[in-house]
Structures are given as structure tokens and as C-alpha cells.
Design an enzyme around this catalytic site. Structure first.
Site, PDB file in Angstrom:
ATOM      1  N   SER A 113       0.860  -1.189   0.000  1.00  0.00           N
ATOM      2  CA  SER A 113       0.000   0.000   0.000  1.00  0.00           C
ATOM      3  C   SER A 113       0.896   1.238   0.000  1.00  0.00           C
ATOM      4  O   SER A 113       1.688   1.401  -0.920  1.00  0.00           O
ATOM      5  CB  SER A 113      -0.951  -0.020   1.204  1.00  0.00           C
ATOM      6  OG  SER A 113      -1.890   1.030   1.122  1.00  0.00           O
ATOM      7  N   THR A 114       0.809   2.088   1.011  1.00  0.00           N
ATOM      8  CA  THR A 114       1.590   3.321   1.038  1.00  0.00           C
ATOM      9  C   THR A 114       3.084   3.023   0.940  1.00  0.00           C
ATOM     10  O   THR A 114       3.626   2.236   1.703  1.00  0.00           O
ATOM     11  CB  THR A 114       1.321   4.087   2.350  1.00  0.00           C
ATOM     12  OG1 THR A 114      -0.085   4.232   2.530  1.00  0.00           O
ATOM     13  CG2 THR A 114       1.971   5.455   2.311  1.00  0.00           C
ATOM     14  N   HIS A 153      -2.544  -1.177  -3.429  1.00  0.00           N
ATOM     15  CA  HIS A 153      -3.703  -0.301  -3.256  1.00  0.00           C
ATOM     16  C   HIS A 153      -3.543   0.931  -4.140  1.00  0.00           C
ATOM     17  O   HIS A 153      -2.634   1.740  -3.937  1.00  0.00           O
ATOM     18  CB  HIS A 153      -3.827   0.136  -1.792  1.00  0.00           C
ATOM     19  CG  HIS A 153      -4.153  -0.987  -0.865  1.00  0.00           C
ATOM     20  ND1 HIS A 153      -3.896  -0.930   0.491  1.00  0.00           N
ATOM     21  CD2 HIS A 153      -4.737  -2.199  -1.081  1.00  0.00           C
ATOM     22  CE1 HIS A 153      -4.299  -2.056   1.057  1.00  0.00           C
ATOM     23  NE2 HIS A 153      -4.801  -2.843   0.127  1.00  0.00           N
ATOM     24  N   MET A 205      -0.145   1.189   5.108  1.00  0.00           N
ATOM     25  CA  MET A 205      -0.924   1.563   6.280  1.00  0.00           C
ATOM     26  C   MET A 205      -2.066   0.579   6.470  1.00  0.00           C
ATOM     27  O   MET A 205      -2.654   0.103   5.506  1.00  0.00           O
ATOM     28  CB  MET A 205      -1.488   2.979   6.074  1.00  0.00           C
ATOM     29  CG  MET A 205      -2.322   3.505   7.215  1.00  0.00           C
ATOM     30  SD  MET A 205      -1.335   3.896   8.663  1.00  0.00           S
ATOM     31  CE  MET A 205      -2.586   4.530   9.766  1.00  0.00           C
ATOM     32  N   ASP A 214      -4.680  -4.679   6.004  1.00  0.00           N
ATOM     33  CA  ASP A 214      -5.075  -5.521   4.882  1.00  0.00           C
ATOM     34  C   ASP A 214      -3.944  -6.479   4.532  1.00  0.00           C
ATOM     35  O   ASP A 214      -2.804  -6.064   4.340  1.00  0.00           O
ATOM     36  CB  ASP A 214      -5.421  -4.650   3.667  1.00  0.00           C
ATOM     37  CG  ASP A 214      -5.986  -5.466   2.503  1.00  0.00           C
ATOM     38  OD1 ASP A 214      -6.604  -6.512   2.771  1.00  0.00           O
ATOM     39  OD2 ASP A 214      -5.815  -5.038   1.349  1.00  0.00           O
TER      40      ASP A 214
END
Length: 403
Positions: A221-222, A247, A340, A343
Site C-alpha cells: 500500500s503506502t 492499493h 498503512m 489488509d
């Protein structure tokens, strides 16, 4: 700090964010020149940055920030919606996330999406972009990945020249995506769906897994876009087939996959329904859809399916990892990277329970250590490794004999 040439945006963001208990707008500026003057007096923890501004554009300013003092930056711009190339350039330059705002109705948009903006700022405040910059610097200094037959265990983290695409393997006939089980998987206490909303948990029917080619599943993600550039840039065409959930909003994942393809020796593409998973190929989950791995005999393929947000995301890492646990078991490896939230933590535990090798990116090299930390705490991680070593782990895994 909010840097935007629209006085409406600056004023409204200051009002909305100022009403929260944990976010303070230290300053606003109408362009990067004014912003830098104010930053010399008080450097912000997070910067919300527009792209099209007078005197200096946001991308140029972003690059200057990362060169002088790496700071979490959220791009919030109309250009992010109209140009995927600009979005990819911003992420590559070090932005931790990108929010597209409309050209018209921006006041209503900011009111309607305020929670998303506030959460993005909270996530950015935990980010460490300097780690991403350092990783890219080390990445650029390495030589090309060694030939697998010579030193398959060596760490391979180099950027490589664009390579011609691999021959396209025969694909199964395309079938329409099927709708998922929206009525199941609601976790009331967390106010979100679990992977149960998309597919059943691994059961007795999924216990048998014949010896097959290896596959690798990655979730990020991030900080993931830059990290994945480093990982995929270090892979050879002999690596196992790889499936990835990053993401990212729809419309951007195809450009992201195209960018990764140009800097990698492997064939990288946005996944399509019933694409085969084969050595030397990396499939990126399309934004706004879930990616599910299936097995037909000893071959693996993907389904691109609709469904609710799972763990607040679509595509969801939990969905991908659960599907790999069911389809591949011990023939797979799962890697959870910077990001973050949580998930992927449950899905990685399910993969580990089915005999898969599981890894988490370490805190030192993660821009945000949220997802890896949650997976470690849940007991689904077999080993913690640095970003610089992920390529080598994938390459080594491809040379292990099937169990």
C-alpha cells in the site's frame, strides 16, 4: 501545510482539518515559492500539494522537497484525475498518496470526502519517505541482476533497460467476471467486510495441492509503488509467476503496470480475467476489482472479480492471499510490504497455515510499517526481510524443488 493556488481549497481545508482533534494546519500557501518561505520557519509533518500552480508546478516542488528534506506529501489535484502519467510521476518522485479532486464542485467534494482526506493525512504522518529515497539510491547503484544459473541467491536490486515482452502464452477463453457474495463477511465490530464476502475460507477441500510451479503473491500500500519498482527491477525472466495487489485507484493501475514493465526484465501487465500465471510474468491487480488465484490441474490463473471493499480496499490483499492459500498452499510464497492498516495480515496467516513461505518487509525499509507489523503480530510471518533482499528471496524460491 496546504499548498494550493485556490483560496477556496486552502480556506476549506483549514476549516475542516482544524475541526479535528489530531490534525493542525500549520500554514497554507498559494504556490511553492511562498510555501518554501514558510517552511524555513516551521517545517510541516505532512504537505498536501496541488500540481498546477503559478511560478512552480507541484511535481517540481515535490522533487525539491525530497532532495532537501524528505517529507510525506499527498498530491491533491485535478490533474491526478485527468492524467495517469502525472500520477505515476508523482508517486515515483516520492508522494505517499494521490487524491484526485474535480475541476468543478470542489467545495462539495471536500465536504463529502473529508474523512478520506483526514485518514490519508494521518497515514502520511506515519510515513518515512526518506526510507524510500534511500532504497532507490541503493537500487540505482547496483548492477544488473545476475543470471540465475550462475548466482541465483545473489541480491538483485538493479534498474534494468526495457526488455521486449515475453511471448504471450495461450490464455483460457475469456469469461465474464462473476459477482461475489456481498451478503457475507460483514464484520460489525470493525464496520467493514472481511474476505468472507468474496470467497470462503480455506477448508478440507483445499487441503490437497499437487506439486506445481511456484507462484509468489505480494501485497503493498503506502510506499508500495517505489518499493515494487525496486523489487521487480531486480527479477530475472526465470523468476516464478508473481501476482500483486497494490492499493491504487482504478484508471491508474494500467499505467503503473506499464511503467513497471518498462523498467523490468520481467513481463509486467495489469491482470485480465483468466490470465495465466507463468514464470517471468507479473500480474498487477486492476484498481476497483479483486484479484483471485485459481488452479486448473497444475496451472494457475487469475479471476478479476467485483465485490465489496474488503478490509476497506478493492483490490484487497486479504482476498488475494486467501485465494493463494486455497489454490496453491505450500507451492506459494506470500510477501507483505510497506503500507498503512492491516489488509493482508489475515490472508498471510491463512497462507502460512497452508504451508506457504511467508515474509514481511522490515520496519527499517518500510515507508509505513503498518501492514507488515499487523501480519507479524497475527503470527502469519515466517521471516522479516529488508526491501533490498526481496528480489533475491523471490529468485531463490523459484529454484526450490516442489514439495
Amino acid at each position: 501545510m496546504v499548498v494550493d493556488d485556490s483560496s477556496v481549497v486552502r480556506q476549506l481545508m483549514q476549516e475542516l482539518l482544524g475541526a479535528t482533534s489530531d490534525i493542525q494546519v500549520a500554514a497554507t500557501a498559494s504556490d511553492p515559492i511562498f510555501a518554501m518561505r514558510k517552511m524555513r520557519q516551521e517545517w510541516p509533518d505532512v504537505i498536501v500539494l496541488d500540481i498546477e500552480m503559478p511560478r512552480m508546478d507541484g511535481i517540481t516542488f515535490l522533487k525539491q522537497i525530497m532532495a532537501v528534506r524528505p517529507t510525506p506529501v499527498i498530491i491533491c489535484s485535478t490533474r491526478a484525475d485527468s492524467s495517469t502519467g502525472v500520477t505515476m510521476e508523482a508517486l515515483a518522485a516520492g508522494a505517499v498518496s494521490v487524491i484526485s479532486k474535480p475541476a468543478l464542485g470542489v467545495r462539495d467534494f471536500l465536504h463529502d470526502t473529508f474523512d478520506d482526506l483526514a485518514n490519508a493525512i494521518r497515514a502520511a504522518a506515519q510515513a518515512h519517505p526518506a526510507r524510500s529515497i534511500a532504497g532507490h539510491a541503493a537500487h540505482a547503484c547496483q548492477g544488473p541482476a545476475p543470471a540465475p544459473e550462475t548466482t541465483p541467491a545473489a541480491v538483485a536490486t538493479a534498474s534494468v533497460a526495457p526488455a521486449a515482452p515475453l511471448p504471450v502464452e495461450a490464455r483460457m477463453p475469456k469469461a465474464p467476471p462473476r459477482e461475489m457474495r456481498h451478503h457475507e463477511g460483514w464484520v460489525a465490530g470493525l464496520q467493514r467486510y472481511s474476505a468472507d464476502a468474496v470467497l470462503e475460507a480455506p477448508g478440507a477441500a483445499d487441503a490437497f495441492h499437487p506439486a506445481t510451479a511456484r507462484i509468489v503473491a505480494i501485497g503493498a500500500s503506502t510506499g508500495g509503488p517505489q518499493a515494487l519498482e525496486m523489487v521487480l527491477g531486480g527479477l530475472s525472466t526465470h523468476c516464478p509467476g508473481v501476482v500483486v495487489v497494490q492499493h491504487m485507484p482504478e484508471r491508474f493501475t494500467r499505467s503503473f503496470a506499464d511503467r513497471l514493465h518498462k523498467i523490468s526484465m520481467v513481463d509486467v501487465k495489469e491482470a485480465e480475467h483468466l490470465d495465466m500465471i507463468v514464470p517471468g510474468r507479473v500480474l498487477i491487480a486492476p484498481g476497483g476489482m479483486h484479484l483471485v488465484v485459481k488452479r486448473d490441474g497444475v496451472q494457475y490463473y487469475v479471476e478479476v472479480i467485483n465485490g465489496p471493499l474488503v478490509s476497506r480496499h478493492k483490490p484487497s490483499v486479504d482476498v488475494l492471499f486467501r485465494s493463494v492459500a486455497k489454490a496453491a498452499g505450500s507451492n506459494a510464497v506470500g510477501i507483505i510490504m510497506t503500507g498503512m492498516g492491516d489488509d493482508g495480515a489475515r490472508g498471510l496467516r491463512e497462507m502460512a497455515d497452508r504451508g506457504a513461505a511467508t515474509y514481511a518487509q522490515d520496519e527499517r525499509s518500510s515507508v509505513v510499517f503498518g501492514m507488515p507489523k499487523e501480519a507479524i503480530q497475527l503470527g502469519g510471518v515466517g521471516d522479516v526481510i529488508s526491501l533490498e533482499n526481496i528480489s533475491a528471496v523471490i529468485e531463490q524460491y523459484g529454484f526450490r524443488e516442489p514439495e
